[in-house]
Every structure is written in C-alpha cells, then in structure tokens.
Design an enzyme around this catalytic site. Sequence first.
Site, PDB file in Angstrom:
ATOM      1  N   ASP A   1     -15.075  -9.386 -10.583  1.00 40.42           N
ATOM      2  CA  ASP A   1     -16.382  -8.955 -10.093  1.00 40.42           C
ATOM      3  C   ASP A   1     -16.744  -7.600 -10.687  1.00 40.42           C
ATOM      4  O   ASP A   1     -17.894  -7.180 -10.618  1.00 40.42           O
ATOM      5  CB  ASP A   1     -16.373  -8.867  -8.565  1.00 40.42           C
TER       6      ASP A   1
ATOM      7  N   GLU B   1     -19.329  -1.638 -17.121  1.00 41.97           N
ATOM      8  CA  GLU B   1     -20.314  -2.590 -16.611  1.00 41.97           C
ATOM      9  C   GLU B   1     -21.688  -2.402 -17.238  1.00 41.97           C
ATOM     10  O   GLU B   1     -22.608  -3.161 -16.949  1.00 41.97           O
ATOM     11  CB  GLU B   1     -20.382  -2.481 -15.089  1.00 41.97           C
TER      12      GLU B   1
ATOM     13  N   ASP C   1       0.858  -1.181   0.000  1.00 43.82           N
ATOM     14  CA  ASP C   1       0.000   0.000   0.000  1.00 43.82           C
ATOM     15  C   ASP C   1       0.894   1.231   0.000  1.00 43.82           C
ATOM     16  O   ASP C   1       1.624   1.486   0.960  1.00 43.82           O
ATOM     17  CB  ASP C   1      -0.926   0.019   1.214  1.00 43.82           C
TER      18      ASP C   1
ATOM     19  N   ALA D   1     -12.420  -4.678  -6.902  1.00 45.06           N
ATOM     20  CA  ALA D   1     -12.324  -3.259  -6.560  1.00 45.06           C
ATOM     21  C   ALA D   1     -13.056  -2.402  -7.582  1.00 45.06           C
ATOM     22  O   ALA D   1     -14.242  -2.133  -7.448  1.00 45.06           O
ATOM     23  CB  ALA D   1     -10.848  -2.860  -6.443  1.00 45.06           C
ATOM     24  N   ARG D   2     -12.348  -1.977  -8.624  1.00 47.72           N
ATOM     25  CA  ARG D   2     -12.937  -1.178  -9.690  1.00 47.72           C
ATOM     26  C   ARG D   2     -12.418  -1.688 -11.030  1.00 47.72           C
ATOM     27  O   ARG D   2     -11.216  -1.881 -11.214  1.00 47.72           O
ATOM     28  CB  ARG D   2     -12.586   0.306  -9.524  1.00 47.72           C
TER      29      ARG D   2
ATOM     30  N   HIS E   1     -20.524  -7.386 -10.122  1.00 48.97           N
ATOM     31  CA  HIS E   1     -20.261  -6.357  -9.116  1.00 48.97           C
ATOM     32  C   HIS E   1     -21.099  -6.584  -7.853  1.00 48.97           C
ATOM     33  O   HIS E   1     -21.801  -5.689  -7.364  1.00 48.97           O
ATOM     34  CB  HIS E   1     -20.524  -4.959  -9.681  1.00 48.97           C
TER      35      HIS E   1
END
Length: 312
Positions: A252, A257, A169, A227-228, A284
Amino acid sequence: MTVLIIDQMHPSIVPLLEAEGFGVDYRPDISRGELLACIGAYDGLVIRSKTPIDREVLVGAKKLRFVARAGAGLDNIDLEFLEQNGIALYHAPEGNRDAVAEHAIGMILMLFNKLGQADFQVRNGIWDREGNRGEELSGKTVGIFGYGNMGKSFAKRLRGFDVNVLAFDKYLSGYGDEWVEEATFEQIQRDADILSIHVPLTSETRNYFTIERLERFRKPFYLVNTARGEVIGFDTLNEALSRKILKGALLDVLENERLQALSTAQKISFQQLTERKNVLFSPHVAGWTNESYLKINQVLVKKISGKWTDLG
C-alpha cells in the site's frame, strides 16, 4: 485559543473544535510561505502531510501550545523541537487502525485467491478455473512487526481465519494477548508464512528490511506493507522476489510515492515490480476510508480537549 488547520480535512473538524471552545481558521489551501508568515498568531496547529512541520515553521510559532496530526505518522514533524519547547503533540492512529487492518486482510485474500486476475479474465471471456486455483489463509503463521494500534487491530481481524499469529515489538513487553503470541523477531523469521509491517518511519526503521535480513527467514513468505514504504526499497523487493525469498508482496506504500518524480533507477526497479503477478499495489489508502476520515477527527479533538478514552 485559536487553531489553524492547514490541510484538507473532513468537514466535521471545524464544528468539533468550535464545540470545545476553540476559534478555528480553516485554510487547506495555505502555502508554506503564508504559513510561515502567520503561524505566530496561533495556539494550535492541525495538519495532515502538506508540508514538513520543521524548525523553520516552529521557531516562528511563539504562541503554539500543540500540534495535532490527523492520522498516524509523525515522521514529518520535528519531534525534538516540540519536546524541547513544551509543545504538546497529538495524533490519531486509533481513527484509522480498523481501516488499515481490513485493508491488509483484503490484500492478502485478493492475492491468495487471484481475484484481480480472475476478474480481468472473466470480463474478457476467459473461464480458467485451474489457472485461478487459490491458496487458503487458514493454517498459516502470520508475523506482525510492530504491535501498536495498527498491529493489534490487524491481529484482531485475523482471529476468524484459524491462523497462528506471532507479534514482535522491540519497545513493548508483556503484550501477548488473546490474539497474538509475543515473539522474538527470530521466531518470526523461523515460522512466518506472512509478515505484516506495522511500524512508524524512524531512523531505525528506514531501510530496515535489507536483503540480508530477509535472507534469514527460514522459508519463503509473503510481505504486507501498509506502514511506510521507506522501510524496504524497490531493489530489495525485486531481489527478494526474484530469488523467491518472497512469495509475494502486498504494497500500500512505496519507497517513493511520487511516481512522476522517480529517479531513473527507481523507474526501472518500480517497472519490474509492476510486471510481477505476485505483487499487489494500492495507492497509500489502507487507512483512507469514509469512516476513518470522520473517526480521525473525532479522536483528535477528544485528545486535544483532554477527553479521549480508548475503548478499542
């Protein structure tokens, strides 16, 4: 204080806010035009993702004291305007972090054990044990990209699988703990068998995972994205899978989308992804459980009322 809710929420949101002394207008069917017309009357705004909370909305919100996002992502909100105008921002990643973590684990186990294929075959009278021989998670090195609420919850769920977990991170330090070893991204590129993405969408993370960055991984690996979708594009995924840089992808979230509104190029690229047996999709829903639907409200209202204490 009066609060306007403009998205469909778990029904607990109104009594939870009223118990804290707020007046609540629950209008999940409100149009953007109606929102622009009435936003000036409210002290608080509770949202999901119906419409961008941009400058056009916020300049008319003369009384607004806070915006509360029922979920984790903040990419649909003009954060700069909120900060410049002293408007508080609340969101509730703690409410669905466990759901996201469990979903990511589930996707890995499903792909490793070929459960989708096996279920389909048995339902159709095919009993193919060798063709459904699985792969074990035990002994693998899992890299976590982003060690916030979602990343940490995912790491906790991994502890029973006898895996080595590395976390990177950029904006944290000293975060190594009983679940992960703090690592550089270069360490993850060297050692990871699985990479799980847990970062928000920002100008920095959009299209972060280019083919050039993926090429620097030392060995083929599995990519998990809850996440995105915009952090890695369809074309990059296809190229990395075709070149066996990626052993598989668990998605996901997607670059776009709105499947009925894909560009011609996106349709072709997405179709290629759907034809790959080593790609697994979900719509998602990683953080979209019955439990998280309620927990997000509980976390959000506690933050709005100043009573939040994170014991997780």
